[in-house]
Design an enzyme around this catalytic site. Sequence first.
Site, PDB file in Angstrom:
ATOM      1  N   GLU A 139      -8.464   6.680   0.251  1.00  0.00           N
ATOM      2  CA  GLU A 139      -7.496   7.754   0.521  1.00  0.00           C
ATOM      3  C   GLU A 139      -6.835   7.454   1.862  1.00  0.00           C
ATOM      4  O   GLU A 139      -7.314   6.591   2.605  1.00  0.00           O
ATOM      5  CB  GLU A 139      -8.227   9.110   0.556  1.00  0.00           C
ATOM      6  CG  GLU A 139      -8.849   9.442  -0.795  1.00  0.00           C
ATOM      7  CD  GLU A 139      -9.477  10.831  -0.875  1.00  0.00           C
ATOM      8  OE1 GLU A 139      -9.460  11.558   0.142  1.00  0.00           O
ATOM      9  OE2 GLU A 139      -9.950  11.172  -1.968  1.00  0.00           O
ATOM     10  N   PRO A 140      -5.763   8.178   2.209  1.00  0.00           N
ATOM     11  CA  PRO A 140      -5.114   7.889   3.491  1.00  0.00           C
ATOM     12  C   PRO A 140      -6.105   7.963   4.665  1.00  0.00           C
ATOM     13  O   PRO A 140      -6.014   7.188   5.601  1.00  0.00           O
ATOM     14  CB  PRO A 140      -4.036   8.970   3.607  1.00  0.00           C
ATOM     15  CG  PRO A 140      -3.734   9.336   2.193  1.00  0.00           C
ATOM     16  CD  PRO A 140      -5.028   9.197   1.435  1.00  0.00           C
TER      17      PRO A 140
ATOM     18  N   GLY B  95     -11.489   4.585   3.812  1.00  0.00           N
ATOM     19  CA  GLY B  95     -11.617   3.414   2.950  1.00  0.00           C
ATOM     20  C   GLY B  95     -13.073   2.996   2.918  1.00  0.00           C
ATOM     21  O   GLY B  95     -13.750   3.093   1.902  1.00  0.00           O
TER      22      GLY B  95
ATOM     23  N   TRP C   4      -3.702   2.924  -1.502  1.00  0.00           N
ATOM     24  CA  TRP C   4      -4.030   1.510  -1.710  1.00  0.00           C
ATOM     25  C   TRP C   4      -4.484   1.198  -3.132  1.00  0.00           C
ATOM     26  O   TRP C   4      -5.494   0.525  -3.324  1.00  0.00           O
ATOM     27  CB  TRP C   4      -5.138   1.052  -0.746  1.00  0.00           C
ATOM     28  CG  TRP C   4      -4.839   1.064   0.697  1.00  0.00           C
ATOM     29  CD1 TRP C   4      -5.461   1.803   1.641  1.00  0.00           C
ATOM     30  CD2 TRP C   4      -3.861   0.271   1.400  1.00  0.00           C
ATOM     31  NE1 TRP C   4      -4.931   1.537   2.883  1.00  0.00           N
ATOM     32  CE2 TRP C   4      -3.950   0.597   2.750  1.00  0.00           C
ATOM     33  CE3 TRP C   4      -2.906  -0.669   0.985  1.00  0.00           C
ATOM     34  CZ2 TRP C   4      -3.132   0.025   3.717  1.00  0.00           C
ATOM     35  CZ3 TRP C   4      -2.098  -1.238   1.950  1.00  0.00           C
ATOM     36  CH2 TRP C   4      -2.222  -0.895   3.292  1.00  0.00           C
TER      37      TRP C   4
ATOM     38  N   ARG D  83     -16.995  -7.542  -5.712  1.00  0.00           N
ATOM     39  CA  ARG D  83     -17.226  -8.365  -4.506  1.00  0.00           C
ATOM     40  C   ARG D  83     -17.391  -9.834  -4.870  1.00  0.00           C
ATOM     41  O   ARG D  83     -16.897 -10.714  -4.160  1.00  0.00           O
ATOM     42  CB  ARG D  83     -18.478  -7.874  -3.767  1.00  0.00           C
ATOM     43  CG  ARG D  83     -18.123  -6.694  -2.954  1.00  0.00           C
ATOM     44  CD  ARG D  83     -19.205  -6.168  -2.049  1.00  0.00           C
ATOM     45  NE  ARG D  83     -18.633  -4.996  -1.425  1.00  0.00           N
ATOM     46  CZ  ARG D  83     -19.238  -3.849  -1.225  1.00  0.00           C
ATOM     47  NH1 ARG D  83     -20.501  -3.709  -1.571  1.00  0.00           N
ATOM     48  NH2 ARG D  83     -18.597  -2.837  -0.669  1.00  0.00           N
TER      49      ARG D  83
ATOM     50  N   ILE E 154      -2.644 -28.320  10.278  1.00  0.00           N
ATOM     51  CA  ILE E 154      -2.390 -29.704   9.852  1.00  0.00           C
ATOM     52  C   ILE E 154      -0.908 -29.882   9.504  1.00  0.00           C
ATOM     53  O   ILE E 154      -0.336 -30.946   9.719  1.00  0.00           O
ATOM     54  CB  ILE E 154      -3.308 -30.071   8.655  1.00  0.00           C
ATOM     55  CG1 ILE E 154      -4.747 -30.267   9.144  1.00  0.00           C
ATOM     56  CG2 ILE E 154      -2.807 -31.312   7.923  1.00  0.00           C
ATOM     57  CD1 ILE E 154      -5.773 -30.487   8.051  1.00  0.00           C
TER      58      ILE E 154
ATOM     59  N   GLU F 135     -12.391  -4.622  -1.065  1.00  0.00           N
ATOM     60  CA  GLU F 135     -13.773  -4.486  -1.583  1.00  0.00           C
ATOM     61  C   GLU F 135     -14.797  -4.406  -0.449  1.00  0.00           C
ATOM     62  O   GLU F 135     -15.932  -4.867  -0.589  1.00  0.00           O
ATOM     63  CB  GLU F 135     -14.167  -5.649  -2.520  1.00  0.00           C
ATOM     64  CG  GLU F 135     -13.188  -5.983  -3.605  1.00  0.00           C
ATOM     65  CD  GLU F 135     -13.166  -4.981  -4.748  1.00  0.00           C
ATOM     66  OE1 GLU F 135     -14.125  -4.195  -4.867  1.00  0.00           O
ATOM     67  OE2 GLU F 135     -12.182  -4.987  -5.500  1.00  0.00           O
TER      68      GLU F 135
HETATM   69  C1  LIG Z   1      -3.755  -4.889  -0.225  1.00  0.00           C
HETATM   70  C2  LIG Z   1      -4.857  -3.900  -0.400  1.00  0.00           C
HETATM   71  C3  LIG Z   1      -5.259  -3.530  -1.678  1.00  0.00           C
HETATM   72  C4  LIG Z   1      -6.257  -2.564  -1.844  1.00  0.00           C
HETATM   73  N1  LIG Z   1      -6.601  -2.163  -3.127  1.00  0.00           N
HETATM   74  C5  LIG Z   1      -7.451  -1.112  -3.284  1.00  0.00           C
HETATM   75  C6  LIG Z   1      -7.721  -0.585  -4.599  1.00  0.00           C
HETATM   76  O1  LIG Z   1      -7.245  -1.109  -5.612  1.00  0.00           O
HETATM   77  N2  LIG Z   1      -8.491   0.528  -4.705  1.00  0.00           N
HETATM   78  C7  LIG Z   1      -9.046   1.129  -3.604  1.00  0.00           C
HETATM   79  O2  LIG Z   1      -9.762   2.127  -3.776  1.00  0.00           O
HETATM   80  N3  LIG Z   1      -8.846   0.635  -2.358  1.00  0.00           N
HETATM   81  C8  LIG Z   1      -8.073  -0.467  -2.169  1.00  0.00           C
HETATM   82  N4  LIG Z   1      -7.818  -0.971  -0.903  1.00  0.00           N
HETATM   83  C9  LIG Z   1      -8.402  -0.285   0.241  1.00  0.00           C
HETATM   84  C10 LIG Z   1      -9.510  -1.066   0.910  1.00  0.00           C
HETATM   85  O3  LIG Z   1     -10.668  -1.036   0.098  1.00  0.00           O
HETATM   86  C11 LIG Z   1      -9.736  -0.447   2.298  1.00  0.00           C
HETATM   87  O4  LIG Z   1      -8.592  -0.729   3.073  1.00  0.00           O
HETATM   88  C12 LIG Z   1     -10.978  -0.991   2.943  1.00  0.00           C
HETATM   89  O5  LIG Z   1     -12.126  -0.528   2.284  1.00  0.00           O
HETATM   90  C13 LIG Z   1     -11.048  -0.592   4.435  1.00  0.00           C
HETATM   91  O6  LIG Z   1     -10.848   0.778   4.591  1.00  0.00           O
HETATM   92  P1  LIG Z   1      -9.807   1.334   5.671  1.00  0.00           P
HETATM   93  O7  LIG Z   1      -8.548   0.577   5.499  1.00  0.00           O
HETATM   94  O8  LIG Z   1      -9.750   2.798   5.531  1.00  0.00           O
HETATM   95  O9  LIG Z   1     -10.448   0.939   7.047  1.00  0.00           O
HETATM   96  P2  LIG Z   1     -11.505   1.829   7.852  1.00  0.00           P
HETATM   97  O10 LIG Z   1     -12.609   2.239   6.971  1.00  0.00           O
HETATM   98  O11 LIG Z   1     -10.774   2.883   8.583  1.00  0.00           O
HETATM   99  O12 LIG Z   1     -12.045   0.746   8.903  1.00  0.00           O
HETATM  100  C14 LIG Z   1     -11.298   0.362  10.053  1.00  0.00           C
HETATM  101  C15 LIG Z   1     -12.132  -0.670  10.820  1.00  0.00           C
HETATM  102  O13 LIG Z   1     -13.374  -0.091  11.237  1.00  0.00           O
HETATM  103  C16 LIG Z   1     -14.461  -0.845  10.721  1.00  0.00           C
HETATM  104  N5  LIG Z   1     -15.564   0.070  10.395  1.00  0.00           N
HETATM  105  C17 LIG Z   1     -15.515   1.164   9.576  1.00  0.00           C
HETATM  106  N6  LIG Z   1     -16.722   1.749   9.508  1.00  0.00           N
HETATM  107  C18 LIG Z   1     -17.562   1.019  10.284  1.00  0.00           C
HETATM  108  C19 LIG Z   1     -18.941   1.106  10.629  1.00  0.00           C
HETATM  109  N7  LIG Z   1     -19.740   2.060  10.120  1.00  0.00           N
HETATM  110  N8  LIG Z   1     -19.460   0.161  11.456  1.00  0.00           N
HETATM  111  C20 LIG Z   1     -18.689  -0.821  11.960  1.00  0.00           C
HETATM  112  N9  LIG Z   1     -17.379  -0.956  11.683  1.00  0.00           N
HETATM  113  C21 LIG Z   1     -16.810  -0.056  10.852  1.00  0.00           C
HETATM  114  C22 LIG Z   1     -13.913  -1.569   9.506  1.00  0.00           C
HETATM  115  O14 LIG Z   1     -14.684  -2.729   9.187  1.00  0.00           O
HETATM  116  C23 LIG Z   1     -12.515  -1.895   9.977  1.00  0.00           C
HETATM  117  O15 LIG Z   1     -12.542  -3.033  10.782  1.00  0.00           O
HETATM  118  C24 LIG Z   1      -6.881  -1.976  -0.714  1.00  0.00           C
HETATM  119  C25 LIG Z   1      -6.498  -2.388   0.577  1.00  0.00           C
HETATM  120  C26 LIG Z   1      -5.494  -3.333   0.739  1.00  0.00           C
HETATM  121  C27 LIG Z   1      -5.092  -3.720   2.131  1.00  0.00           C
END
Ligand SMILES: Cc1cc2nc3c(=O)[nH]c(=O)nc-3n(C[C@H](O)[C@H](O)[C@H](O)COP(=O)(O)OP(=O)(O)OC[C@H]3O[C@@H](n4cnc5c(N)ncnc54)[C@H](O)[C@@H]3O)c2cc1C
Length: 403
Positions: free
Chosen positions: A131-132, A135, A160, A261, A355, A381
């Site tokens: 969701e917005p 993730g 996403w 994954r 390269i 994922e």
């Molecule tokens: C091109 C693309 C396609 C996608 N397709 C899908 C899809 O088909 N369906 C779907 O459901 N989603 C999809 N996603 C979403 C994707 O799964 C999420 O973007 C991803 O899980 C990360 O979530 P977030 O972007 O909200 O980052 P956040 O969860 O906000 O994380 C931000 C940063 O904080 C870090 N972080 C978060 N929690 C912790 C913690 N507890 N400890 C340490 N570090 C942490 C993360 O590793 C990251 O570096 C897609 C994303 C992209 C970019």
Amino acid sequence: MARLAQTEGLTDIQQDILSTVRDFVDKEIIPVATGLEHRDEYPTEIVEGMKELGIFGLMIPEEYGGLGESLLTYALTVEEIARGWMSVSGIINTHFIVAYMIKQHGTQEQKDYFLPKMAAGEIRGAFSMSEPGLGSDVSAIRTKGVRDGDDYVVTGQKMWLTNGGSSNLVAVLCRTDEGHPEGTAPHKSMTTFLIEKEPGFGENPQVPGLTVPGKIEKMGYKGVDTTELVLDGVRVPKDRVLGGDSGRGFYQMMDGVEVGRVNVAARGCGVAQRAFELGVSYAQQRQTFGKPIAQHQAIQFKLAEMATKVEAAHQMMVTAARKKDSGQRNDLEAGMAKYLASEYCKEVVEDAFRIHGGYGFSKEYEIERLYREAPMLLIGEGTAEIQKMIIGRRLLEEYRISG
Ligand SMILES: Cc1cc2nc3c(=O)[nH]c(=O)nc-3n(C[C@H](O)[C@H](O)[C@H](O)COP(=O)(O)OP(=O)(O)OC[C@H]3O[C@@H](n4cnc5c(N)ncnc54)[C@H](O)[C@@H]3O)c2cc1C
């Protein structure tokens, strides 16, 4: 590739499938991928070709019209396709996860209805957890389904969705608190809804209240559409709750993500292989200081590191797939494979880019596209941090000291 990323012990059928796919990738994907990507154009002809090859039904059981193949066959197929163009593997990945979840967790009616159409590529799946506002933290999902007679009424906003516009079935994870007393862990009050819709963007003619706003503009992973999904009082019949009972969605989605994954690891392997192929070829053609750059030791060392990473990622991905195929829990191996393959992929792509010198920065060279594609694998994922959390937790279970 002649030498690297070989897989021991494949059956004749698996070898046939993989050589057919490789041929398809070399003839139908690689020659057009970069052009389509630069135009951000959906690869309709490639998708039709994959339907004919039966790729949409690769892991769907034969009784439902699929090929009934293993996760390993599927992952190796994805590796081949990603070697051609990662976006194409994205088109089948969410479809595959949704088909897998229906096969594993669906009611008999859901399997009978969806799986044959999914095997034929007639129904194409997207899956939606993010969701917005979230993730990584899936338990914070806010989109809500409320029971109303024989329906659920779903309201919220999703983010996403890979294939959000082009799919006609979306598996949506929502909160449904019914029947769960206050204080129940959030993941025990989530439900997966199977929502059929018309492909396309804007308000959906088939489903009142459901809107797919336009495509999200991305740095790479183009061609395949990634979208938001707005649900405003969408009515979903109760027989479209995956598995029939509410409250099981979190576990169903996590099961789907686990095979997803392995799949993302396979994509990392495919993209890294292609980057190595491009790097090793360019290094033998480009001359500096009177000899091909491949003859400079610094470049040879780069090639050696790249090839070692390609090989290691492939073997780890194969181990994770085989573990799941043997019926064993594979979250540790899948997490490790996804983490390693995506990190290595980024590194191998960067080395191939270096390269290429200045030409790597030119859109005329394929490595430019790979350079923009690899980062997506670090996020999708589950990010590297999330993989490491899974790996760390599992290691502490396995290596718990007594006393
Ligand atoms: C091109 C693309 C396609 C996608 N397709 C899908 C899809 O088909 N369906 C779907 O459901 N989603 C999809 N996603 C979403 C994707 O799964 C999420 O973007 C991803 O899980 C990360 O979530 P977030 O972007 O909200 O980052 P956040 O969860 O906000 O994380 C931000 C940063 O904080 C870090 N972080 C978060 N929690 C912790 C913690 N507890 N400890 C340490 N570090 C942490 C993360 O590793 C990251 O570096 C897609 C994303 C992209 C970019």
